[in-house]
Design a protein around this motif. Structure first.
Motif, PDB file in Angstrom:
ATOM      1  N   CYS A   1      52.660  89.513  33.601  1.00 59.84           N
ATOM      2  CA  CYS A   1      53.500  89.576  32.401  1.00 59.84           C
ATOM      3  C   CYS A   1      53.938  88.161  32.039  1.00 59.84           C
ATOM      4  O   CYS A   1      54.660  87.520  32.810  1.00 59.84           O
ATOM      5  CB  CYS A   1      54.723  90.456  32.625  1.00 59.84           C
TER       6      CYS A   1
ATOM      7  N   ASP B   1      53.485 105.282  26.211  1.00 59.13           N
ATOM      8  CA  ASP B   1      54.524 105.184  27.240  1.00 59.13           C
ATOM      9  C   ASP B   1      54.887 106.545  27.833  1.00 59.13           C
ATOM     10  O   ASP B   1      55.968 106.713  28.398  1.00 59.13           O
ATOM     11  CB  ASP B   1      55.795 104.546  26.656  1.00 59.13           C
TER      12      ASP B   1
ATOM     13  N   ILE C   1      64.976  93.010  24.413  1.00 58.42           N
ATOM     14  CA  ILE C   1      64.361  93.570  25.613  1.00 58.42           C
ATOM     15  C   ILE C   1      64.689  95.064  25.654  1.00 58.42           C
ATOM     16  O   ILE C   1      65.692  95.513  25.088  1.00 58.42           O
ATOM     17  CB  ILE C   1      64.818  92.846  26.903  1.00 58.42           C
ATOM     18  N   LYS C   2      63.856  95.819  26.329  1.00 58.53           N
ATOM     19  CA  LYS C   2      63.943  97.280  26.270  1.00 58.53           C
ATOM     20  C   LYS C   2      65.325  97.791  26.671  1.00 58.53           C
ATOM     21  O   LYS C   2      65.871  98.698  26.049  1.00 58.53           O
ATOM     22  CB  LYS C   2      62.872  97.898  27.170  1.00 58.53           C
TER      23      LYS C   2
ATOM     24  N   ARG D   1      62.823  93.171  18.577  1.00 58.96           N
ATOM     25  CA  ARG D   1      62.653  92.057  19.508  1.00 58.96           C
ATOM     26  C   ARG D   1      63.837  91.875  20.443  1.00 58.96           C
ATOM     27  O   ARG D   1      64.247  90.755  20.758  1.00 58.96           O
ATOM     28  CB  ARG D   1      62.343  90.768  18.742  1.00 58.96           C
TER      29      ARG D   1
ATOM     30  N   GLN E   1      53.297  91.944  25.353  1.00 54.62           N
ATOM     31  CA  GLN E   1      54.526  92.181  26.105  1.00 54.62           C
ATOM     32  C   GLN E   1      54.884  90.930  26.897  1.00 54.62           C
ATOM     33  O   GLN E   1      54.054  90.415  27.650  1.00 54.62           O
ATOM     34  CB  GLN E   1      54.359  93.371  27.043  1.00 54.62           C
TER      35      GLN E   1
ATOM     36  N   ILE F   1      61.351  93.526  29.276  1.00 56.03           N
ATOM     37  CA  ILE F   1      60.211  93.133  28.449  1.00 56.03           C
ATOM     38  C   ILE F   1      60.514  93.337  26.972  1.00 56.03           C
ATOM     39  O   ILE F   1      61.220  94.269  26.582  1.00 56.03           O
ATOM     40  CB  ILE F   1      58.954  93.938  28.865  1.00 56.03           C
ATOM     41  N   VAL F   2      59.968  92.452  26.162  1.00 57.39           N
ATOM     42  CA  VAL F   2      60.039  92.571  24.710  1.00 57.39           C
ATOM     43  C   VAL F   2      58.632  92.343  24.157  1.00 57.39           C
ATOM     44  O   VAL F   2      57.825  91.626  24.771  1.00 57.39           O
ATOM     45  CB  VAL F   2      61.043  91.556  24.112  1.00 57.39           C
ATOM     46  N   GLU F   3      58.323  92.977  23.041  1.00 61.33           N
ATOM     47  CA  GLU F   3      57.008  92.800  22.428  1.00 61.33           C
ATOM     48  C   GLU F   3      57.111  91.805  21.273  1.00 61.33           C
ATOM     49  O   GLU F   3      58.052  91.845  20.488  1.00 61.33           O
ATOM     50  CB  GLU F   3      56.463  94.133  21.910  1.00 61.33           C
TER      51      GLU F   3
ATOM     52  N   ARG G   1      59.857  96.901  33.073  1.00 64.80           N
ATOM     53  CA  ARG G   1      59.777  97.048  31.617  1.00 64.80           C
ATOM     54  C   ARG G   1      61.133  96.899  30.931  1.00 64.80           C
ATOM     55  O   ARG G   1      61.198  96.597  29.736  1.00 64.80           O
ATOM     56  CB  ARG G   1      59.191  98.427  31.269  1.00 64.80           C
TER      57      ARG G   1
ATOM     58  N   SER H   1      50.247  93.285  19.503  1.00 65.67           N
ATOM     59  CA  SER H   1      51.456  92.711  20.080  1.00 65.67           C
ATOM     60  C   SER H   1      51.212  92.382  21.544  1.00 65.67           C
ATOM     61  O   SER H   1      50.262  92.874  22.163  1.00 65.67           O
ATOM     62  CB  SER H   1      52.638  93.674  19.944  1.00 65.67           C
TER      63      SER H   1
END
Length: 740
Positions: free
Chosen positions: A719, A294, A482-483, A480, A651, A697-699, A694, A649
């Protein structure tokens, strides 16, 4: 008709994305300048003969671009000439460069092996499909001769007649000892070529890191401690160091790197970001790069905070390993061990660098095997390494010794001292042979800063619900969210965890805080995973303080016969059962005792050796198996970089998050699709939009990703939108959301 009258210049680069086209000679001269700068900065990385070979490789590497197909490709249709060999496919220029080289003349100054290294470096400097011999022969015989005079007029010393007589010199050796010189030459040629093409320095001078560290430590009203002094004095040795948490390992490792080229690796991106910021903002050392998956977005975030434009040149310098100091994840640099085509630049760069590996115990056994093989190659080629850990498993050293990797280790560890010069005592541990529940925590008191660490997200969410049902305010952090929300939570736990913060609070977390977040809590409740993980968790409590009471400030819950986190698919824990079982057995001996830093290291010694873990340990088996596989792979058999992630993982965006933010997300995607290369800020705006997306987003582990839980949304296929439940309180819950 002479080519000269048709082609005014022989081009190496087109003008499509540049101000003007670059000729072959201009590009070659650019390489030769970069070559001289590299040699002046690091003169000892090659022998004099190797420097000569590298110079000739720079000189000849691109002359194969003097062919009709390539020259036509760089020009608009109206400026092209007729291709007399249009029935044959284009031959990559790196193969044709060898045909121009004056081999008979070169044989007068090089041995057969040296000439072979030179020709191989040129022949393979791009990783293209295998040479089409039929097409090559035709082009070399009928097309290249018409460019000889033009090349000579431009100043190139080439053969009078292009020839295929390079064939016997370009077969790569299979023995490592013979492969290493090729890797050096080819890797540095690539490094110089990349720098010339991107118009960046091939290497940036290191600057004065040591004096910056001295000034920083003096500013803290301190002086270098025993560890820092030792590593500064022994900076030319390969070292394995055991040192307690909070002793200043980062500064010590930076002293070991000193005013040379270095790579500092850690397992987690959050830790890497923190050290990068510390170097730039507190220590004042600017010649440092940040490199992980990242890194683009991290550079962008810092540019925004400083109200500056992101510098794309800086990003390119980091990506091409031009910075004198790079803080990075190990997977960014250690993948060369399978010797895939194109790996040479990394290994050649590491051959004159110092590599720091911090917290090696946190890596998967597969990655440990890659590290061991990587250190073998690096030390064989002249590079140096430093391994540091507060909980160093001795079995790692056994593998280093077995692979005949040279290193030095002191008999005694470096221990953190208090203000009175005594070894700091931070923890009293109580083993509780029960499951970790809210009731078990409450009966022991929650009046201080309380940290609860469990092994799985599912357990963390369940425990959070237990506390909330009892009307007790708690906070939850795991991977888990979101960012956008995870970032806020990380900042909140760091605020409470500051040493000067006297507030109270309860945080429930997973192992993501083991080494990634710098916090100092008063009491820890944790599930047992295994001893190295436990001691990492204990490092979040009384981080830099003496604990003078006799009552426990660490409670370890070991009630389950198996470690939590058992895979639903494999029916086994992600934690090695042998390590878990042995950890539980050994730790019980110290129930209720004060756990000193030296005792932690003794416990690790008792658990993590070949005899204790036994032949059934999946951890040991995996290291041995991976090492065996790496040794059996012939150089360049594997065509691509290996993926070093043990657990994959995906996204995703939770459906409820998507629905709530739909208008904003669609607007971002529309703008992304409307961007074109013609816009001056195309790259920067593209990165900004991607970063904004992003935030939502969660992985998730790939084992939980399947088509049954995916909702496809037009314009958003890049996504996946998943139907799993999500809340800002609990994060992603692996249950289908029927209401979203």
């Amino acid at each position: 008709m002479e080519v000269e009258s048709l082609f005014e210049k022989l081009l190496a680069k087109s003008s499509k994305f540049l101000n003007e086209a670059v000729t072959i000679m201009e590009h070659t001269n650019s390489l030769l300048i970069k070559y001289m700068l590299l040699k002046a900065l690091y003169p000892s990385i090659l022998t004099e003969k190797e420097w000569e070979i590298l110079r000739d490789a720079c000189y000849y590497h691109d002359i194969g671009k003097a062919n009709t197909k390539f020259q036509n490709k760089l020009r608009p249709i109206i400026k092209r000439i007729e291709d007399q060999l249009k029935d044959f496919e284009e031959v990559p220029h790196n193969y044709l460069s060898c045909a121009y080289m004056p081999i008979e003349k070169l044989m007068k100054k090089y041995t057969i092996k040296e000439l072979s290294y030179l020709l191989m470096a040129v022949y393979y400097h791009h990783d293209r499909k295998e040479e089409n011999k039929e097409a090559s022969e035709e082009i070399i015989k009928y097309d290249l001769p018409q460019y000889v005079e033009t090349l000579k007029k431009e100043g190139f010393d080439i053969a009078d007649t292009p020839s295929t007589n390079y064939d016997r010199y370009v077969k790569k050796p299979e023995e490592l000892e013979e492969l290493y010189p090729f890797i050096r030459i080819k890797g540095l040629l690539n490094k110089i070529d990349y720098a010339a093409s991107a118009n960046i320095p091939v290497e940036i001078p290191p600057g004065d890191l040591e004096n910056k560290l001295d000034s920083y430590i003096e500013y803290l009203d301190s002086k270098p401690n025993e560890l820092q002094t030792y590593l500064r004095k022994h900076s030319e040795e390969n070292l394995v160091i055991s040192a307690s948490t909070g002793i200043g390992k980062t500064e010590a490792a930076l002293y070991w790197i000193g005013n040379t080229k270095g790579f500092f690796t850690l397992p987690l991106k959050v830790s890497i970001n923190a050290i990068y910021d510390r170097l730039k903002e507190r220590i004042g050392y600017r010649n440092v790069g940040l490199l992980h998956s990242d890194y683009y977005f991290e550079y962008m975030k810092r540019a925004k905070e400083d109200d500056e434009d992101i510098n794309l040149t800086d990003l390119e310098q980091v990506r091409k390993l031009s910075m004198p100091l790079t803080i990075t994840t190990i997977d960014q640099i250690i993948d060369f061990v399978v010797l895939y085509p194109g790996c040479e630049m990394k290994l050649a760069t590491l051959s004159y660098s110092k590599l720091v590996i911090d917290e090696i115990q946190m890596y998967s056994p597969r990655l440990v095997a890659f590290i061991i093989m990587g250190l073998k190659y690096i030390t064989d080629m002249g590079g140096k390494f430093l391994i540091m850990s507060a909980t160093l498993p001795p079995l790692f050293l056994k593998f280093l010794i077995k692979e005949e990797i040279p290193f030095k280790q002191l008999d005694k560890p470096f221990l953190k001292l208090n203000q009175n010069g005594q070894v700091i005592s931070r923890h009293v541990m109580k083993i509780v042979e029960k499951d970790l529940t809210a009731d078990e925590v409450l009966k022991r008191g929650i009046k201080r800063k309380t940290l609860i660490i469990v092994n799985t997200v599912k357990k963390a969410q369940a425990l959070y619900k237990e506390f909330k049902e009892k009307g007790i305010e708690v906070q939850l952090l795991h991977a888990r969210f979101i960012k956008k929300e995870r970032t806020k939570k990380e900042e909140a736990i760091k605020r409470l965890g500051e040493k000067t913060n006297n507030d109270s609070g309860i945080w429930i977390t997973t192992q993501i805080v083991e080494a990634s977040i710098d916090i100092d809590f008063d009491i820890l409740f944790t599930e047992l995973s295994e001893a190295t993980g436990l001691f990492q968790r204990m490092g979040r409590v009384y981080r830099d303080r003496d604990y003078e009471r006799d009552e426990p400030n660490v409670y370890v819950f070991s009630g389950n016969p198996l470690p939590s986190g058992v895979s639903d698919i494999e029916k086994r824990s992600v934690i090695d059962y042998s390590a878990f079982k042995k950890s539980k057995e050994i730790l019980m001996k110290y129930d209720g005792q004060r756990i000193s830093e030296s005792l932690k290291m003794e416990i690790i010694e008792q658990i993590y050796n070949m005899e204790s873990l036994g032949s059934d340990s999946r951890y040991v088996k995996k290291i041995k198996q991976t090492l065996s596989q790496l040794k059996s792979v012939s150089p360049y058999d594997q065509k691509f970089k290996p993926d070093l992630r043990e657990f994959k993982s995906v996204q995703v965006i939770p459906l409820s998050v998507f629905n709530y933010n739909k208008e904003k997300l669609f607007a971002l995607v529309d703008e992304l699709e409307s961007l074109t290369y013609e816009k001056p800020d195309y790259v920067l705006r593209k990165l900004e939009i991607q970063e904004e997306i992003r935030e939502f987003i969660v992985e998730i582990p790939d084992i939980y990703f399947n088509q049954k839980i995916v909702k496809y949304v037009k314009k958003f296929r890049f996504c996946p939108i998943v139907k799993y439940k999500y809340s800002s309180e609990l994060g992603l819950i692996l249950e289908v959301d029927r209401n979203a």
